[in-house]
Design a protein around this motif. Structure first.
Motif, PDB file in Angstrom:
ATOM      1  N   ALA A  91       0.818  -1.219   0.000  1.00  0.00           N
ATOM      2  CA  ALA A  91       0.000   0.000   0.000  1.00  0.00           C
ATOM      3  C   ALA A  91       0.853   1.272   0.000  1.00  0.00           C
ATOM      4  N   ASN A  92       2.041   1.208   0.614  1.00  0.00           N
ATOM      5  CA  ASN A  92       2.733   2.471   0.926  1.00  0.00           C
ATOM      6  C   ASN A  92       4.163   2.603   0.443  1.00  0.00           C
ATOM      7  N   VAL A  93       4.716   1.555  -0.158  1.00  0.00           N
ATOM      8  CA  VAL A  93       6.157   1.588  -0.411  1.00  0.00           C
ATOM      9  C   VAL A  93       6.455   1.280  -1.882  1.00  0.00           C
ATOM     10  N   VAL A  94       7.444   1.981  -2.419  1.00  0.00           N
ATOM     11  CA  VAL A  94       7.936   1.721  -3.775  1.00  0.00           C
ATOM     12  C   VAL A  94       9.335   1.107  -3.643  1.00  0.00           C
ATOM     13  N   GLY A  95       9.609   0.061  -4.399  1.00  0.00           N
ATOM     14  CA  GLY A  95      10.977  -0.485  -4.450  1.00  0.00           C
ATOM     15  C   GLY A  95      11.218  -1.657  -3.515  1.00  0.00           C
ATOM     16  N   TRP A  96      10.180  -2.135  -2.830  1.00  0.00           N
ATOM     17  CA  TRP A  96      10.405  -3.207  -1.848  1.00  0.00           C
ATOM     18  C   TRP A  96      10.686  -4.550  -2.512  1.00  0.00           C
ATOM     19  N   GLU A  97      10.123  -4.780  -3.710  1.00  0.00           N
ATOM     20  CA  GLU A  97      10.365  -6.079  -4.370  1.00  0.00           C
ATOM     21  C   GLU A  97      11.856  -6.242  -4.673  1.00  0.00           C
ATOM     22  N   LYS A 145      14.516  -8.980  -3.060  1.00  0.00           N
ATOM     23  CA  LYS A 145      15.290  -9.852  -3.955  1.00  0.00           C
ATOM     24  C   LYS A 145      16.793  -9.698  -3.653  1.00  0.00           C
ATOM     25  N   MET A 146      17.224  -8.444  -3.509  1.00  0.00           N
ATOM     26  CA  MET A 146      18.649  -8.198  -3.270  1.00  0.00           C
ATOM     27  C   MET A 146      19.115  -8.837  -1.957  1.00  0.00           C
ATOM     28  N   GLY A 160      27.388   7.879   2.786  1.00  0.00           N
ATOM     29  CA  GLY A 160      26.569   8.244   3.945  1.00  0.00           C
ATOM     30  C   GLY A 160      25.081   8.212   3.641  1.00  0.00           C
ATOM     31  N   GLN A 161      24.703   8.743   2.473  1.00  0.00           N
ATOM     32  CA  GLN A 161      23.277   8.734   2.148  1.00  0.00           C
ATOM     33  C   GLN A 161      22.776   7.289   2.020  1.00  0.00           C
ATOM     34  N   HIS A 162      23.563   6.444   1.372  1.00  0.00           N
ATOM     35  CA  HIS A 162      23.160   5.041   1.237  1.00  0.00           C
ATOM     36  C   HIS A 162      23.098   4.351   2.594  1.00  0.00           C
ATOM     37  N   ASN A 163      24.013   4.695   3.487  1.00  0.00           N
ATOM     38  CA  ASN A 163      23.962   4.136   4.839  1.00  0.00           C
ATOM     39  C   ASN A 163      22.598   4.398   5.458  1.00  0.00           C
ATOM     40  N   VAL A 164      22.180   5.669   5.400  1.00  0.00           N
ATOM     41  CA  VAL A 164      20.932   6.049   6.073  1.00  0.00           C
ATOM     42  C   VAL A 164      19.730   5.421   5.363  1.00  0.00           C
ATOM     43  N   ILE A 165      19.773   5.408   4.029  1.00  0.00           N
ATOM     44  CA  ILE A 165      18.669   4.769   3.299  1.00  0.00           C
ATOM     45  C   ILE A 165      18.554   3.299   3.727  1.00  0.00           C
ATOM     46  N   SER A 166      19.698   2.657   3.980  1.00  0.00           N
ATOM     47  CA  SER A 166      19.652   1.238   4.355  1.00  0.00           C
ATOM     48  C   SER A 166      18.957   1.030   5.695  1.00  0.00           C
ATOM     49  N   ILE A 167      19.089   1.986   6.605  1.00  0.00           N
ATOM     50  CA  ILE A 167      18.345   1.906   7.872  1.00  0.00           C
ATOM     51  C   ILE A 167      16.850   2.031   7.595  1.00  0.00           C
ATOM     52  N   ILE A 168      16.507   3.011   6.774  1.00  0.00           N
ATOM     53  CA  ILE A 168      15.089   3.246   6.499  1.00  0.00           C
ATOM     54  C   ILE A 168      14.487   2.039   5.765  1.00  0.00           C
ATOM     55  N   ASN A 169      15.277   1.431   4.861  1.00  0.00           N
ATOM     56  CA  ASN A 169      14.816   0.216   4.173  1.00  0.00           C
ATOM     57  C   ASN A 169      14.390  -0.862   5.169  1.00  0.00           C
ATOM     58  N   LEU A 170      15.251  -1.085   6.172  1.00  0.00           N
ATOM     59  CA  LEU A 170      14.978  -2.176   7.117  1.00  0.00           C
ATOM     60  C   LEU A 170      13.731  -1.870   7.944  1.00  0.00           C
ATOM     61  N   HIS A 210       9.887   5.667  -0.615  1.00  0.00           N
ATOM     62  CA  HIS A 210      10.676   5.083  -1.701  1.00  0.00           C
ATOM     63  C   HIS A 210      11.912   4.382  -1.155  1.00  0.00           C
ATOM     64  N   MET A 211      11.962   3.073  -1.314  1.00  0.00           N
ATOM     65  CA  MET A 211      13.170   2.342  -0.929  1.00  0.00           C
ATOM     66  C   MET A 211      14.173   2.399  -2.082  1.00  0.00           C
ATOM     67  N   LYS A 212      15.451   2.295  -1.744  1.00  0.00           N
ATOM     68  CA  LYS A 212      16.473   2.162  -2.781  1.00  0.00           C
ATOM     69  C   LYS A 212      17.399   1.036  -2.341  1.00  0.00           C
ATOM     70  N   SER A 213      17.661   0.113  -3.201  1.00  0.00           N
ATOM     71  CA  SER A 213      18.483  -1.042  -2.817  1.00  0.00           C
ATOM     72  C   SER A 213      19.951  -0.649  -2.852  1.00  0.00           C
ATOM     73  N   CYS A 214      20.550  -0.440  -1.695  1.00  0.00           N
ATOM     74  CA  CYS A 214      21.945   0.015  -1.613  1.00  0.00           C
ATOM     75  C   CYS A 214      22.857  -1.177  -1.358  1.00  0.00           C
ATOM     76  N   LYS A 215      23.964  -1.192  -2.079  1.00  0.00           N
ATOM     77  CA  LYS A 215      24.837  -2.377  -2.070  1.00  0.00           C
ATOM     78  C   LYS A 215      26.210  -2.064  -1.483  1.00  0.00           C
TER      79      LYS A 215
END
Ligand SMILES: Nc1nc2c(c(=O)[nH]1)N[C@H]1C(S)=C(S)[C@@H](COP(=O)(O)OP(=O)(O)OC[C@H]3O[C@@H](n4cnc5c(=O)[nH]c(N)nc54)[C@H](O)[C@@H]3O)O[C@H]1N2
Ligand SMILES: Nc1nc2c(c(=O)[nH]1)N[C@H]1C(S)=C(S)[C@@H](COP(=O)(O)OP(=O)(O)OC[C@H]3O[C@@H](n4cnc5c(=O)[nH]c(N)nc54)[C@H](O)[C@@H]3O)O[C@H]1N2
Ligand code: SF4
Ligand SMILES: [Mo]
Length: 905
Positions: free
Chosen positions: A314-320, A324-325, A382-392, A706-711
């Protein structure tokens, strides 16, 4: 397990005062304004006033005591009724009065031999600040010099050749005025601030995911949480009152905690002393994204029930993509080379995370709260670090309800204000950008132009002026030759204002910052005669400081506006010192005139009136008038505060008095009801309680997160790091001219350097001079706040008097150095000296607290200039060693992953 033990009496104190303040009804109207300045005691008349602590972003309420007649500040005590600290403060806040009258700058000075970009003259006396280098002038004379030089530079190049470096320690009102001057009047996009070294990875990640730079939680979520994790954050030292609240909650409710930090810090030790069974510590170095993705992997593969698919759909983009990642590439075993953590430990923490998440969902409040500091923001990724917290958090739906979510801990008392007022490249006030996805944000431009009373065309021009390297780029532009500037379509940098910030906090000081400051025309506002900025200042204004000026607001980490009241004048002898707000407004006005603006135009843009705050004090600008301009301007924006105007109109309570009475208002406060209740404690998923909310569950245009898959991928590590190595070591190799390298390093989540591990285990003098076998991290120590005030305060100076370097006992043995020895710490760019501290609490070197893992050494940056009255000569300046490589989106550099060697001195 070694542990210093945790001070139980402090906890008991906290419990007592929580009960006390609950009885008073926190959040209600606590204090009538007339009681705020009560007289106490006989003898010299003593007055008190309330202020947010001048130091960290926790934003504790303090009471300042002062002599009514002379205006001399006498002491600081905690505000028992402030909901943040409830009557306690840490050692720094409690002694905030001590550095006020030491080594003060009391005169307006100009350098006899100034750098003049118009003629190309470079001062020969820069780098020196002897009395004989300067001349005392009147305030008006100095103002004229500044105005004429700036107007001439503006005319010869354009506004973008003029830079300002601001501070998260200035008030919101002063930050607003500075941005107005730079962007609104000079049409310069070269405004940066120390927030760039601190918080912008959080800022840009909040934008990328939620669509707004809003820390969505409030401090009261701590006491609702079922698990708390800390990433790159030493909260016991950095955000002490928040740490005590967490420790208290752990003690009462037994919640699990996780600290991710290479060091066994005081924070790790204190949590273990409460319960070692559920206090986890991941000693990762740079492997945070892999740790988070691995926890995600375990949740997806072993705890399917906590993956909130309804929420995600309902609320998130990019979770699939994300699922998978993490499923395919991030099992704890697959990434152990990067996490440096036993897979079983990661699985255990994932179990705790899942349990906490289940509890939170069952109760409708609670779950996991994640906090982070600058060991987390300060990365090329740093930005990817923080996005990874929000992803989880998005994966398990641990956000958008009380007691869970991602919560950045702001460093400075008002870095949040810097973000709010948009004092950074490309930003506008109220959480808006000049452009997005290449399109001008005309709605925001017009709104801000109206609030600033400036032509919107100026802001359109700003949007076309480039400062792609942000803070680092601002200084590189002063050093670039014309060919490099032209190739990148850049303007040169010719002038710089420094306001309430020191250049020694910036990276690679000796190769980047100081050479740039030598060439530029530099205007400094500071309070200390021996502040390092005076080495490079051409015109120097003496400021009044915290406790002396009256009024102005700070915003704490939980979006809480606090008023900072003060005496309203300096003590006798400080007549020439002015509040930073006054210095900023007068600067704006006089430059406007020198630029040829008509009297009418000047009056329109700079309409501010003065008033007298102290019976014997001077006339000073009224910061509440500026605050009203800000509140009015915020209408309809993401941080709308206009409910406060309604409260004033309907209930007759002034804007500052609303904040004073409630002990803070949390933005946004768009309606009467919100403002009356103290603002909005929590955001997203409808928690705002805002009926006509002009956005969906989140702030992105589609209302989604919006999630972003950070590697993280180290396969090309050595080649990319070899390229980064050129920054600061090869002349004319500019980071901002090699964005492709930065992007590559970011996408692989690399540090700026990697130590020569093959050369570990040797004596210090058997390591070849071009090898740097150790990791070096540079951060903070509990007893000091940054590099200026606490090192001048007697109490804090006595507690930690000199520069030190933490080294693991085995490493020290192999290197041939002992606890207490003086050593030099050398990187490819420079060196500093410090006393070896081995063995954590067993060291004889103060503060004797943290333990480092093998191969990692650590020093605070706080003592950088504490060894010499002449900072040019000082040997403790750690930023001689740091690296300028930065996150290509957030602009933050990594002060914590340098490659170093040790030499005995
Ligand atoms: N006492 C005190 N308090 C302060 C300040 C101060 O000067 N003194 N300054 C204020 C300001 S402006 C700020 S920004 C904050 C800073 O507060 P913190 O962020 O807590 O401080 P730091 O010590 O810089 O960094 C935190 C931790 O990051 C760890 N670290 C290093 N590299 C990594 C890594 O790759 N991954 C992880 N997970 N951790 C890593 C370090 O070992 C360190 O313990 O403190 C604020 N409060
Ligand atoms: N190596 C390394 N470097 C770092 C960091 C790190 O972790 N490692 N952390 C970074 C971080 S997170 C931050 S936030 C920055 C902070 O960097 P800064 O904020 O620049 O550091 P301060 O030492 O607080 O410098 C404040 C300056 O303002 C002056 N001052 C004090 N009071 C007043 C006043 O009332 N008015 C005026 N006009 N001036 C005043 C002081 O004398 C001093 O020169 O440092 C960054 N630098
Ligand atoms: S330094 Fe931070 S924790 Fe300490 S008293 Fe000040 S605001 Fe509170
Ligand atoms: Mo910071």
């Amino acid at each position: 397990m070694k542990s210093k033990g945790f001070n139980v009496s402090r906890r008991a104190f906290l419990e007592g005062s929580v009960a006390g303040s609950a009885a008073l009804g926190l959040g209600g109207m606590i204090f009538a304004p007339e009681t705020l300045k009560a007289e106490v005691g006989a003898g010299p008349r003593i007055k008190t006033c309330l202020a947010q602590c001048p130091y960290c972003g926790v934003g504790c309420g303090s009471v300042i005591k002062y002599e009514a007649d002379s205006g001399r500040i006498l002491g600081v005590v905690p505000d028992k009724q402030h909901p943040t600290n409830k009557g306690i403060q840490c050692i720094k806040g409690l002694n905030a009065d001590e550095p006020v009258y030491i080594d003060r700058l009391k005169k307006v000075l100009i350098r006899k031999d100034m750098s003049d970009p118009i003629t190309g003259h470079v001062s020969k006396s820069k780098g020196s600040f002897k009395d004989s280098d300067f001349e005392e002038v009147t305030y008006e004379e100095a103002e004229h010099i500044v105005a004429d030089k700036i107007a001439a530079i503006h005319k010869k190049w354009n506004g973008n050749a003029i830079g300002l470096y601001g501070s998260g320690q200035l008030t919101v009102e002063t930050q607003w005025i500075e941005n107005k001057m730079l962007k609104g009047m000079l049409a310069s996009n070269s405004i940066e601030a120390n927030a760039r070294t601190c918080m912008t990875s959080a800022v840009t990640a909040y934008f990328a995911t939620f669509g707004s730079d809003t820390p969505p939680l409030c401090y009261d979520d701590i006491e609702e949480a079922d698990m708390i994790s800390f990433w790159g954050h030493n909260p016991r030292a950095a955000h002490t009152i928040i740490f005590w609240r967490v420790a208290d909650h752990k003690l009462k409710k037994g919640i699990p905690t996780l600290v991710v930090d290479p060091r066994r810090t005081g924070s790790v030790q204190a949590l273990e002393s409460i319960n070692p069974e559920n206090s986890y510590h991941f000693p990762t170095i740079n492997g945070d994204i892999s740790c988070l993705n691995a926890i995600g992997h375990c949740l997806v593969t072993e705890h399917q029930d906590v993956i909130d698919y309804d929420f995600l759909k309902a609320n998130v983009v990019g979770w699939e993509d994300y699922i998978k990642m993490v499923t395919e590439d991030y099992s704890p075993e697959q990434v152990q080379d990067r996490t440096m953590v036993e897979p079983a430990q990661i699985r255990k923490v994932a179990d705790e995370w899942a349990n906490a998440s289940r509890k939170g969902k069952r109760r409708g409040k609670g779950g996991v709260v994640t906090m982070w500091g600058i060991g987390y923001n300060q990365h090329i990724h740093g930005q990817h670090n923080v996005i990874s917290i929000i992803n989880l958090h998005a994966l398990t739906g641990d956000l958008g309800r009380p007691g869970c979510g991602p919560f950045s801990m702001t460093g400075q008392p008002n870095a949040m204000g810097e973000r709010f007022t948009g004092g950074l490249t490309g930003r506008l006030p109220f959480n808006q950008g000049l452009a997005s996805a290449g399109n001008l944000n005309m709605k925001a431009i017009e709104q801000v132009a109206k609030a600033w009373n400036c032509p919107p065309e100026n802001l359109v021009e700003v949007a076309s002026r480039k400062n792609p390297g942000m803070m680092v780029g601002q200084f590189e532009r002063a050093l670039m030759d014309q060919e490099t500037l032209d190739r990148n379509g850049l303007d040169p940098m010719k002038a710089m204002f420094y306001c309430y910030t020191t250049h020694i906090h910036q990276p690679d000081v000796n190769n980047l910052i100081r050479p740039a400051l030598e060439k530029m025309f530099v205007v400094v506002q500071d309070i200390y005669r021996h502040a390092p900025n005076l080495l490079y200042g051409d015109v120097i204004f003496p400021a009044l400081t915290w406790g002396e000026w009256q009024g102005g607001t700070y915003i704490s980490s939980e979006r809480r506006f606090n008023v900072v009241d003060g005496v309203g004048k300096g003590a006798p002898g400080y007549e020439e010192c002015l509040p930073d707000l006054d210095l900023a407004i007068d600067k704006g006005k006089s430059i406007a005139k020198a630029m040829g603006m008509s009297d009418e135009e000047v009056k329109k843009m700079w309409p501010y009136k003065k008033k007298q705050y102290h019976p014997q004090g001077p006339l000073l600008y009224d910061s509440e008038e500026v605050f009203e301009e800000i509140v009015r301007g915020s209408k309809g924006a993401d941080c709308d505060l206009t409910g406060m105007l309604e409260v004033r109109d309907r209930d007759g309570i002034g804007l500052y008095d609303q904040i004073r009475r409630l002990r803070g208002v949390q933005w946004p406060a768009p309606t009467y009801a919100h403002a009356k209740a103290g603002g909005t404690p929590r955001r997203y998923m409808g928690q705002e309680g805002w009926d006509d909310k002009p956005y969906g569950n989140f702030r992105k245009p589609d209302g989604k997160l919006h999630m972003k898959s950070c590697k993280q991928d180290y396969t090309e590590r050595d080649a990319v790091i070899a390229e980064l190595r050129k920054m600061g070591t090869e002349p004319n190799y500019f980071a901002s001219d090699h964005r492709d390298v930065l992007i590559k390093a970011r996408d692989m989540a690399l540090p700026p350097e990697w130590p020569d591990e093959d050369f570990r285990g040797r004596r210090w003098d058997a390591v070849p001079k071009d090898k740097f076998p150790l990791w070096l991290g540079l951060g903070i120590v509990y007893e000091h706040f940054h590099s200026a005030k606490t090192i001048r305060g007697a109490t804090t100076r006595r507690l930690v008097p000199e520069q030190f370097v933490e080294i693991h006992a085995e490493d020290a043995k192999e290197l041939g150095v002992n606890d207490g020895d003086m050593v030099r710490i050398v990187t490819r760019r420079g060196s500093y000296e410090g006393r070896v501290s081995v063995g954590g609490i067993h060291s004889k070197v103060r503060p004797a607290r943290n333990e480092v893992p093998r191969g990692y050494i650590f020093s605070p940056w706080n003592l950088s200039v504490a060894d010499s009255a002449d900072p040019k000569k000082n040997k403790w300046m750690v930023n001689a060693t740091s690296h300028r490589a930065y996150d290509p989106v957030s602009g933050q550099v990594d002060f914590k992953k340098l490659a170093a060697r040790i030499e005995r001195v």
